[in-house]
Design an enzyme around this catalytic site. Structure first.
Site, short mmCIF file in Angstrom:
data_model
loop_
_atom_site.label_atom_id
_atom_site.label_comp_id
_atom_site.label_asym_id
_atom_site.label_seq_id
_atom_site.Cartn_x
_atom_site.Cartn_y
_atom_site.Cartn_z
N HIS A 89 -1.38 1.63 -4.27
CA HIS A 89 -1.75 3.04 -4.14
C HIS A 89 -0.81 3.96 -4.91
O HIS A 89 -0.69 5.14 -4.59
CB HIS A 89 -1.81 3.44 -2.65
CG HIS A 89 -2.87 2.70 -1.89
ND1 HIS A 89 -2.89 2.59 -0.52
CD2 HIS A 89 -3.98 2.03 -2.32
CE1 HIS A 89 -3.96 1.89 -0.14
NE2 HIS A 89 -4.61 1.52 -1.23
N GLN A 106 0.85 -1.20 0.00
CA GLN A 106 0.00 0.00 0.00
C GLN A 106 0.89 1.25 0.00
O GLN A 106 0.39 2.35 -0.11
CB GLN A 106 -0.88 0.01 1.25
CG GLN A 106 -1.82 -1.18 1.33
CD GLN A 106 -2.47 -1.27 2.70
OE1 GLN A 106 -3.45 -0.61 2.99
NE2 GLN A 106 -1.91 -2.09 3.57
N1 APR Z 1 6.90 -2.10 12.35
C1 APR Z 1 5.75 -2.68 11.92
N2 APR Z 1 4.55 -2.08 12.00
C2 APR Z 1 4.50 -0.85 12.54
C3 APR Z 1 5.66 -0.18 13.00
C4 APR Z 1 6.90 -0.86 12.89
N3 APR Z 1 8.05 -0.31 13.31
N4 APR Z 1 5.28 1.04 13.47
C5 APR Z 1 3.94 1.12 13.30
N5 APR Z 1 3.46 -0.01 12.74
C6 APR Z 1 2.08 -0.37 12.39
C7 APR Z 1 1.00 0.28 13.23
O1 APR Z 1 0.81 -0.45 14.43
C8 APR Z 1 -0.20 0.20 12.28
O2 APR Z 1 -0.90 -1.04 12.44
O3 APR Z 1 1.84 0.06 11.07
C9 APR Z 1 0.44 0.27 10.89
C10 APR Z 1 0.26 1.57 10.19
O4 APR Z 1 -1.09 1.76 9.88
P1 APR Z 1 -1.54 3.01 8.99
O5 APR Z 1 -0.86 4.23 9.46
O6 APR Z 1 -3.02 3.01 8.95
O7 APR Z 1 -0.92 2.66 7.53
P2 APR Z 1 -1.52 1.73 6.39
O8 APR Z 1 -2.28 0.58 6.95
O9 APR Z 1 -0.41 1.44 5.46
O10 APR Z 1 -2.54 2.72 5.68
C11 APR Z 1 -3.26 2.31 4.55
O11 APR Z 1 -4.11 4.52 4.26
O12 APR Z 1 -4.19 6.84 3.98
C12 APR Z 1 -3.67 5.70 3.63
O13 APR Z 1 -3.24 5.49 1.36
C13 APR Z 1 -2.63 5.45 2.64
O14 APR Z 1 -1.72 3.34 1.91
C14 APR Z 1 -2.20 4.06 3.03
C15 APR Z 1 -3.47 3.45 3.60
#
Ligand code: APR
Length: 228
Positions: free
Chosen positions: A104, A86
């Site tokens: 994305h 993503q």
């Molecule tokens: N290692 C692994 N996971 C981690 C770490 C780390 N060091 N730090 C944070 N996380 C986890 C968090 O616990 C959370 O579950 O990464 C996740 C991040 O979630 P989001 O911020 O929601 O990101 P994502 O799921 O990629 O978002 C999806 O939303 O707005 C958008 O388009 C954008 O592609 C993105 C989509």
């Protein structure tokens, strides 16, 4: 060769210094989605949207892959690995992964604001407001905004049906259709999730949960899978 399908989110790049979206210091704490990540935002205030993604691109260009990205590339020594990400960064590619599907989009390319299939490499980190595509319309970042279709979702869903092993890394599973991809993975296929805050996963009882950061959890799982 067994096929491994990996779905990654912002968490895998967090330890490369790129902010996630929904953690407490995440990008959506500092910005409203409606102001910077929708077609309406681009209509209303293209300068703000362009600046937001120019800053994202600059951060991505300054970042380096971390040991989790490199471990996934190493997994190709023994498995046919496809990464569905993503993320709009290019850290999987820079770590050496050879099959990466960007759900994305990717921030290192620009896109015609008239025809989303027209994309181009970018010279440097900035798209300027007077940069235009071959049709003469302004260039924007090659990313999928909220409210836009996700052109790669069918390819990704088809890949998930072929998985022998499925791994989720660093995603809150808050955004569809990406979050629904796990439903395409056949029952009985081993599934793993690596995240320091394991999100709710449908059918989660059958998923092995590794409650760790990517740089420790992914490295360990890859070592395990390579030694099998
Ligand atoms: N290692 C692994 N996971 C981690 C770490 C780390 N060091 N730090 C944070 N996380 C986890 C968090 O616990 C959370 O579950 O990464 C996740 C991040 O979630 P989001 O911020 O929601 O990101 P994502 O799921 O990629 O978002 C999806 O939303 O707005 C958008 O388009 C954008 O592609 C993105 C989509």
């Amino acid at each position: 060769m067994q096929k491994i399908i990996v779905l990654t989110g912002a968490g895998i790049s967090a330890e490369s210094g790129l902010k996630t979206f929904r953690d407490s210091d995440g990008l959506w704490e500092g910005y409203n989605i409606e102001d910077v990540a929708t077609p309406e935002a681009w209509q209303r205030n293209p300068v703000l949207v362009q600046e937001f993604y120019n800053m994202r691109r600059k951060s991505v260009m300054e970042a380096e892959p971390n040991t989790a990205h490199y471990a996934l590339a190493k997994l190709e020594e023994k498995y046919e690995v496809t990464i569905i990400t993503q993320n709009i960064d290019d850290l999987h590619e820079r770590a050496g992964s050879s099959r990466v599907v960007h759900l994305h989009g990717i921030i290192t390319r620009s896109q015609s604001s008239l025809n989303p299939t027209l994309t181009y490499p970018i010279d440097g980190w900035e798209i300027k407001m007077d940069d235009v595509c071959e049709l003469g319309s302004p260039l924007r970042a090659h990313v999928v905004w909220f409210g836009e279709s996700v052109p790669m979702i069918e390819t990704a869903a088809a890949l998930c049906t072929t998985a022998d092993i499925f791994i989720l890394i660093g995603t809150s599973l808050a955004v569809y259709p990406a979050a629904g991809l796990i439903d395409y993975v056949p029952d009985g296929v081993p599934k793993y999730i690596i995240d320091p805050h394991i999100p709710y996963v449908r059918g989660g009882e059958s998923v092995t949960k590794i409650e760790e950061k990517a740089t420790t959890g992914v490295v360990k799982l890859v070592d395990d899978l390579l030694s099998k």
